[in-house]
Design a protein around this motif. Structure first.
Motif, PDB file in Angstrom:
ATOM      1  N   ASN A   1       9.549  19.415  -5.880  1.00 38.22           N
ATOM      2  CA  ASN A   1       9.147  18.860  -6.989  1.00 38.22           C
ATOM      3  C   ASN A   1      10.414  18.479  -8.019  1.00 38.22           C
ATOM      4  O   ASN A   1      10.879  18.431  -9.428  1.00 38.22           O
ATOM      5  CB  ASN A   1       8.767  19.855  -8.402  1.00 38.22           C
ATOM      6  CG  ASN A   1       8.338  19.159 -10.066  1.00 38.22           C
ATOM      7  OD1 ASN A   1       7.729  18.393  -9.112  1.00 38.22           O
ATOM      8  ND2 ASN A   1       8.457  20.357 -10.630  1.00 38.22           N
TER       9      ASN A   1
ATOM     10  N   PRO B   1      12.452  13.864  -8.705  1.00 40.11           N
ATOM     11  CA  PRO B   1      12.253  12.533  -8.270  1.00 40.11           C
ATOM     12  C   PRO B   1      12.595  11.961  -7.116  1.00 40.11           C
ATOM     13  O   PRO B   1      13.295  12.346  -6.559  1.00 40.11           O
ATOM     14  CB  PRO B   1      12.477  11.648  -9.585  1.00 40.11           C
ATOM     15  CG  PRO B   1      12.720  12.659 -10.651  1.00 40.11           C
ATOM     16  CD  PRO B   1      13.066  13.842  -9.390  1.00 40.11           C
TER      17      PRO B   1
ATOM     18  N   SER C   1      13.876   9.264  -6.040  1.00 37.00           N
ATOM     19  CA  SER C   1      14.822   8.351  -6.594  1.00 37.00           C
ATOM     20  C   SER C   1      16.241   9.102  -6.622  1.00 37.00           C
ATOM     21  O   SER C   1      17.210   9.151  -7.101  1.00 37.00           O
ATOM     22  CB  SER C   1      14.987   7.623  -7.872  1.00 37.00           C
ATOM     23  OG  SER C   1      14.126   8.739  -9.330  1.00 37.00           O
ATOM     24  N   GLU C   2      15.954  10.778  -6.997  1.00 44.15           N
ATOM     25  CA  GLU C   2      17.076  11.374  -6.649  1.00 44.15           C
ATOM     26  C   GLU C   2      17.224  12.240  -5.184  1.00 44.15           C
ATOM     27  O   GLU C   2      18.625  13.141  -5.715  1.00 44.15           O
ATOM     28  CB  GLU C   2      16.917  12.568  -7.990  1.00 44.15           C
ATOM     29  CG  GLU C   2      17.424  11.976  -9.271  1.00 44.15           C
ATOM     30  CD  GLU C   2      16.203  12.882 -10.591  1.00 44.15           C
ATOM     31  OE1 GLU C   2      16.931  13.961 -10.383  1.00 44.15           O
ATOM     32  OE2 GLU C   2      16.434  12.608 -11.193  1.00 44.15           O
TER      33      GLU C   2
ATOM     34  N   ARG D   1       8.635  11.284   1.594  1.00 43.93           N
ATOM     35  CA  ARG D   1       7.974  11.992  -0.145  1.00 43.93           C
ATOM     36  C   ARG D   1       7.117  13.122  -0.071  1.00 43.93           C
ATOM     37  O   ARG D   1       7.339  13.910  -1.067  1.00 43.93           O
ATOM     38  CB  ARG D   1       7.174  10.843   0.297  1.00 43.93           C
ATOM     39  CG  ARG D   1       7.625   9.546  -0.306  1.00 43.93           C
ATOM     40  CD  ARG D   1       6.416   8.286  -0.733  1.00 43.93           C
ATOM     41  NE  ARG D   1       5.458   8.630   0.756  1.00 43.93           N
ATOM     42  CZ  ARG D   1       4.321   9.046   0.927  1.00 43.93           C
ATOM     43  NH1 ARG D   1       4.138   9.696  -0.451  1.00 43.93           N
ATOM     44  NH2 ARG D   1       3.577   9.162   1.500  1.00 43.93           N
TER      45      ARG D   1
ATOM     46  N   ASP E   1       8.143  16.145  -2.968  1.00 43.66           N
ATOM     47  CA  ASP E   1       7.213  16.297  -3.807  1.00 43.66           C
ATOM     48  C   ASP E   1       7.631  18.490  -3.458  1.00 43.66           C
ATOM     49  O   ASP E   1       6.764  19.142  -4.476  1.00 43.66           O
ATOM     50  CB  ASP E   1       5.454  16.022  -3.002  1.00 43.66           C
ATOM     51  CG  ASP E   1       5.079  14.755  -3.337  1.00 43.66           C
ATOM     52  OD1 ASP E   1       6.049  14.433  -4.359  1.00 43.66           O
ATOM     53  OD2 ASP E   1       4.785  14.386  -2.676  1.00 43.66           O
TER      54      ASP E   1
END
Length: 399
Positions: A196, A198, A200-201, A189, A193
């Motif tokens: 930048n 997602p 899920s990608e 995670r 971040d």
């Protein structure tokens, strides 16, 4: 203000952290060590302090240890007698196939964790003890179990199955589970971040390198393979664990060396890895010895990094597209030589470190790849306690 208390109960220790979840800030942390032993002690650090107090104190059992924690929290003005405490999160090592995420604790959950003790006989009993005494100490606070294995429950069947008769999976649940899941999840995670991107990608390989070490291949934010297996023994070379090994070595040690199963278990888990090769398991000492020309220390480093590189290449092939690599935990975050040697010679597949950036240090997440590297390479300080706190807050908020 919402506060979460995170507890990690071991066989002779209790570690805790109290979080202000509005600021994601630690209000107090502590460690009770050598519980039940003559040298037991208590270390405590409050917010704003740079050092902790290490106090020798008799701690006969975990129940008394929890009493000390309650008393300490009661002296912390920020705790406000627990008025803001909305949940307690517990690290539980093994969730088997029963738990794929954080779970609010009730009697059924406790019994399920108890049934999983054969899969983690050294850890789950201590984790359970922490849960039980915490429920007595804080009877009106919701308690949540966060499992080391949960993040890896997204592994496909072909990744978690062993090629042994299926009846042994069905009867004894022998399969790959993976560990360090809380750390792998947190680091993934953090990188999403930073990019930048997602979650899920994101396709990423995470190396959690400490005295225990593991790798995880993560596609679209979900674990699809990991190096540890039924137990934390499989995979990378570790401080005292052998990592990957021909299973026939066990039979050979029994027949030729005359070792019992318990002796072999001790040998592979506590006397192997770096320690088995060069006599010490502290990476700092191993590296110091390499500077004096110690051949076995050099071998230990070469083997440690070679195994990382093998997993890196294999997981790259499995993922197909790789956005980033992340190094975390004590060795991964603090030893540039290990990162450099593990990634050396991989420019042809788009992985290249910048020597100066790799040698630099500093707080927070940072990139260490060269300007021509197609794959981003990160150093990410892990924070398993914060991850447990966040998952606990989400769980109690959903109820």
């Amino acid at each position: 203000m919402k506060q979460i208390l995170v507890l990690n109960s071991g066989s002779s220790s209790i570690k805790y952290e109290l979080f202000d979840m509005n600021r994601m800030h630690v209000l107090e942390s502590g460690l009770l060590e050598c519980i039940g032993e003559p040298e037991s002690c208590y270390q405590r650090k409050s917010a704003g302090r740079t050092h902790s107090d290490r106090i020798p104190v008799a701690i006969p059992n975990h129940e008394y240890g929890m009493q000390l924690i309650r008393e300490s929290l009661g002296q912390n003005e920020s705790f406000c007698n627990g008025d803001f405490l909305v949940g307690i999160g517990h690290r539980v090592v093994h969730g088997g196939e029963l738990f794929s995420g954080p779970t609010r604790i009730d009697e059924d959950v406790i019994e399920s964790i108890r049934r999983l003790i054969p899969l983690a006989p050294l850890h789950n009993p201590a984790n359970l003890l922490g849960i039980e005494i915490s429920r007595l100490a804080f009877p009106n606070v919701q308690q949540v179990a966060v499992f080391d294995t949960a993040f890896h429950q997204t592994l496909p069947r072909h990744a978690y199955h062993y090629a042994i008769p299926r009846e042994y999976y069905q009867r004894y649940q022998i399969r790959r589970y993976g560990f360090h899941g809380t750390s792998h999840h947190y680091v993934t995670r953090q990188v999403a971040d930073a990019l930048n991107m997602p979650l899920s990608e994101l396709n990423i390989i995470v190396f959690h390198l400490g005295n225990g070490a593991s790798a995880a291949a993560i596609r679209a934010g979900k674990s699809i393979d990991t190096s540890m297996g039924l137990t934390p023994l499989e995979g990378l070379v570790m401080g005292t664990r052998s990592g990957d090994l021909d299973p026939a070595v066990v039979f050979y040690l029994g027949s030729e060396a005359g070792l019992s199963l318990d002796q072999i278990d001790t040998l592979l888990n506590k006397q192997s890895g770096l320690k088995g090769i060069c006599g010490v398991n502290d990476m700092r000492e191993v590296l110091r010895r390499t500077q004096t020309g110690d051949d076995l220390a050099c071998l230990a480093i070469d083997l440690f990094c070679y195994r990382i590189k093998k997993y890196l290449g294999g997981y790259y092939a499995v993922l197909g597209r790789l956005d980033a690599i992340a190094f975390t935990a004590g060795i991964g975050e603090n030893v540039p030589q290990i990162r450099q040697q593990s990634c050396q010679g991989l420019a042809h597949i788009g992985i290249e470190l910048d020597a100066q950036r790799n040698e630099s240090s500093g707080p927070g997440i940072r990139e260490i790849q060269s300007s021509t590297s197609a794959v981003k390479v990160f150093v990410v300080p892990t924070n398993e306690e914060l991850e447990i706190a966040q998952q606990t807050l989400q769980t109690v908020a959903a109820d």
